[in-house]
Motif scaffolding. Structure first.
Motif, PDB file in Angstrom:
ATOM      1  N   CYS A  42      47.006 -43.945-118.470  1.00  0.00           N
ATOM      2  CA  CYS A  42      46.257 -43.455-119.631  1.00  0.00           C
ATOM      3  C   CYS A  42      45.174 -42.487-119.187  1.00  0.00           C
ATOM      4  O   CYS A  42      44.266 -42.863-118.433  1.00  0.00           O
ATOM      5  CB  CYS A  42      45.629 -44.631-120.379  1.00  0.00           C
ATOM      6  SG  CYS A  42      44.634 -44.140-121.813  1.00  0.00           S
ATOM      7  N   ALA A  43      45.262 -41.259-119.665  1.00  0.00           N
ATOM      8  CA  ALA A  43      44.308 -40.222-119.260  1.00  0.00           C
ATOM      9  C   ALA A  43      42.872 -40.563-119.655  1.00  0.00           C
ATOM     10  O   ALA A  43      41.929 -40.072-119.035  1.00  0.00           O
ATOM     11  CB  ALA A  43      44.712 -38.890-119.891  1.00  0.00           C
ATOM     12  N   ILE A  75      52.836 -37.223-120.433  1.00  0.00           N
ATOM     13  CA  ILE A  75      51.871 -36.207-120.831  1.00  0.00           C
ATOM     14  C   ILE A  75      51.754 -36.255-122.342  1.00  0.00           C
ATOM     15  O   ILE A  75      52.696 -35.936-123.068  1.00  0.00           O
ATOM     16  CB  ILE A  75      52.309 -34.804-120.369  1.00  0.00           C
ATOM     17  CG1 ILE A  75      52.635 -34.816-118.876  1.00  0.00           C
ATOM     18  CG2 ILE A  75      51.219 -33.785-120.683  1.00  0.00           C
ATOM     19  CD1 ILE A  75      51.505 -35.246-117.997  1.00  0.00           C
ATOM     20  N   GLY A  76      50.580 -36.670-122.835  1.00  0.00           N
ATOM     21  CA  GLY A  76      50.422 -36.951-124.247  1.00  0.00           C
ATOM     22  C   GLY A  76      50.032 -35.774-125.117  1.00  0.00           C
ATOM     23  O   GLY A  76      49.970 -35.898-126.335  1.00  0.00           O
ATOM     24  N   GLY A  77      49.735 -34.629-124.540  1.00  0.00           N
ATOM     25  CA  GLY A  77      49.316 -33.480-125.337  1.00  0.00           C
ATOM     26  C   GLY A  77      48.714 -32.429-124.442  1.00  0.00           C
ATOM     27  O   GLY A  77      48.721 -32.526-123.208  1.00  0.00           O
ATOM     28  N   GLU A  78      48.166 -31.392-125.057  1.00  0.00           N
ATOM     29  CA  GLU A  78      47.644 -30.261-124.297  1.00  0.00           C
ATOM     30  C   GLU A  78      46.470 -30.662-123.404  1.00  0.00           C
ATOM     31  O   GLU A  78      46.311 -30.143-122.305  1.00  0.00           O
ATOM     32  CB  GLU A  78      47.214 -29.144-125.252  1.00  0.00           C
ATOM     33  CG  GLU A  78      46.616 -27.923-124.559  1.00  0.00           C
ATOM     34  CD  GLU A  78      47.515 -27.354-123.450  1.00  0.00           C
ATOM     35  OE1 GLU A  78      46.955 -26.897-122.425  1.00  0.00           O
ATOM     36  OE2 GLU A  78      48.754 -27.372-123.601  1.00  0.00           O
ATOM     37  N   ARG A  79      45.644 -31.611-123.860  1.00  0.00           N
ATOM     38  CA  ARG A  79      44.516 -32.032-123.024  1.00  0.00           C
ATOM     39  C   ARG A  79      45.011 -32.670-121.728  1.00  0.00           C
ATOM     40  O   ARG A  79      44.485 -32.398-120.649  1.00  0.00           O
ATOM     41  CB  ARG A  79      43.619 -32.998-123.788  1.00  0.00           C
ATOM     42  CG  ARG A  79      42.416 -33.458-122.997  1.00  0.00           C
ATOM     43  CD  ARG A  79      41.343 -34.032-123.882  1.00  0.00           C
ATOM     44  NE  ARG A  79      41.865 -34.980-124.868  1.00  0.00           N
ATOM     45  CZ  ARG A  79      41.110 -35.611-125.758  1.00  0.00           C
ATOM     46  NH1 ARG A  79      39.803 -35.388-125.801  1.00  0.00           N
ATOM     47  NH2 ARG A  79      41.651 -36.455-126.620  1.00  0.00           N
ATOM     48  N   ILE A  84      46.352 -32.006-115.793  1.00  0.00           N
ATOM     49  CA  ILE A  84      47.324 -31.960-114.700  1.00  0.00           C
ATOM     50  C   ILE A  84      47.312 -30.585-114.035  1.00  0.00           C
ATOM     51  O   ILE A  84      47.345 -30.468-112.799  1.00  0.00           O
ATOM     52  CB  ILE A  84      48.733 -32.295-115.205  1.00  0.00           C
ATOM     53  CG1 ILE A  84      48.780 -33.710-115.786  1.00  0.00           C
ATOM     54  CG2 ILE A  84      49.753 -32.144-114.090  1.00  0.00           C
ATOM     55  CD1 ILE A  84      48.519 -34.809-114.796  1.00  0.00           C
ATOM     56  N   ARG A  85      47.260 -29.530-114.830  1.00  0.00           N
ATOM     57  CA  ARG A  85      47.231 -28.175-114.250  1.00  0.00           C
ATOM     58  C   ARG A  85      45.999 -27.980-113.379  1.00  0.00           C
ATOM     59  O   ARG A  85      46.077 -27.392-112.295  1.00  0.00           O
ATOM     60  CB  ARG A  85      47.275 -27.127-115.368  1.00  0.00           C
ATOM     61  CG  ARG A  85      48.644 -26.986-116.036  1.00  0.00           C
ATOM     62  CD  ARG A  85      48.715 -25.725-116.873  1.00  0.00           C
ATOM     63  NE  ARG A  85      47.828 -25.819-118.038  1.00  0.00           N
ATOM     64  CZ  ARG A  85      48.220 -26.238-119.244  1.00  0.00           C
ATOM     65  NH1 ARG A  85      49.485 -26.619-119.433  1.00  0.00           N
ATOM     66  NH2 ARG A  85      47.371 -26.280-120.253  1.00  0.00           N
ATOM     67  N   GLU A  86      44.870 -28.482-113.834  1.00  0.00           N
ATOM     68  CA  GLU A  86      43.635 -28.373-113.049  1.00  0.00           C
ATOM     69  C   GLU A  86      43.757 -29.160-111.741  1.00  0.00           C
ATOM     70  O   GLU A  86      43.332 -28.701-110.679  1.00  0.00           O
ATOM     71  CB  GLU A  86      42.451 -28.894-113.871  1.00  0.00           C
ATOM     72  CG  GLU A  86      41.110 -28.781-113.153  1.00  0.00           C
ATOM     73  CD  GLU A  86      39.959 -29.281-114.014  1.00  0.00           C
ATOM     74  OE1 GLU A  86      38.821 -29.325-113.492  1.00  0.00           O
ATOM     75  OE2 GLU A  86      40.190 -29.632-115.188  1.00  0.00           O
TER      76      GLU A  86
END
Length: 304
Positions: A42-43, A75-79, A84-86
């Motif tokens: 969970c993010a 991955i639950g959404g753009e946030r 992850i990209r960061e």
């Protein structure tokens, strides 16, 4: 040759100080070769341990342990995607992908595939290796025959298997912990923190069945393939993963270290594990192509 011992990522919502101190003790005392850090379930939990992460990584690496960064299983959404990209852009360490979106993001860069990505045959293994995977932790539900076939595949990929801990079975966009407490996911009050090893789920007949950990479904029984370590080593699989739980994980790691090194007999190893986890159910059924919740006492003979 002794297999490498790997401590997987903490999957539960432990207090940040407990999470930090757990890893500090692992760095100083646990006979493991590699430790995973990073949030996989969970993010929303990630910011709580973030202040301690640099010190934990520094302490682990100073002790000679490899550090791998694990990522979310869903991955639950753009946030989540931005996080992850960061992360990918900000580290040169090996990253473990547990979601196919992260596999795509890491394409062309050496990376690891986690146990929540379905790698069931040689074709999947070859596909992932061609995209940059250098290590794969295989799904816990694979039987010995499948493990042996993957170990014999020509692709130069290190293979790892789950040797200890509750088995990750599924991940969902819905938070089971919040629902069990009459809460919504967005207002969960982090109630998953009340259950440091997961919340037990029983059948309507009252039999132990599963465990939930926020959005994650786990097995009730703890995978324990101590009796199969010899067979796994004979296949050529060189890495054993231990999933962290709210117990003496240094003790657990020591048992597997001594067993793999031939310093302790299997009966003594199993007795020590039961002492470390009193009242917990163990299982190795998947390895024997049996129902996963079963504990099969006889070890599988080493393959010819």
């Amino acid at each position: 040759m002794r297999p490498a011992l790997v401590l997987g990522p903490v999957q539960f919502n432990w207090p940040p100080e407990k999470w930090r101190d757990f890893h500090f003790r692992v760095a100083d005392e646990a006979p493991v070769d590699c430790v995973h850090v990073g949030e996989v379930v969970c993010a929303k939990r990630a910011p709580f341990v973030a202040p301690y992460l640099p010190d934990v990584v520094e302490r682990l690496e100073r002790s000679g342990k490899e550090v791998v960064v694990s990522t979310l299983a869903l991955i639950g959404g753009e946030r989540d995607a931005a996080m992850i990209r960061e992360l990918v852009a900000g580290t040169d360490r090996l990253i473990e992908a547990n979601d196919l979106g992260v596999v795509q993001l890491l394409a062309g860069r050496p990376h690891m595939i986690g146990p929540m990505v379905n790698v069931y045959n040689e074709h999947a293994l070859a596909f992932l290796a061609a995209r940059g995977a250098v290590r794969v932790c295989l799904p816990a539900e694979l039987p010995a025959a499948s493990l042996a076939a993957l170990a014999a595949a020509p692709d130069p990929v290190e293979l790892e298997v789950l040797a200890f801990g509750r088995v990750p079975l599924a991940i969902s966009a819905r938070c089971f912990h919040a629902r069990a407490h009459g809460l919504h996911k967005d207002g969960c009050r982090y109630v998953c923190g009340n259950d440091p090893d997961g919340l037990a789920v029983d059948t309507v007949e009252g039999r132990a069945f599963l465990a939930v950990n926020g959005t994650q479904t786990l097995s009730h029984a703890y995978a324990n393939i101590a009796g199969e370590v010899g067979a796994i080593m004979a296949m050529g699989i060189g890495r054993l993963r231990l999933a962290p739980h709210d117990c003496d994980m240094v003790g657990v790691a020591t048992v597997f270290h001594r067993l793999a090194a031939g310093e302790i007999e299997l009966d003594a190893a199993q007795a020590r594990l039961r002492d470390l986890l009193p009242g917990r159910a163990f299982a190795n059924g998947f390895f024997h192509a049996a129902p996963g919740h079963r504990e099969i006492r006889q070890a599988l003979a080493d393959p010819e």
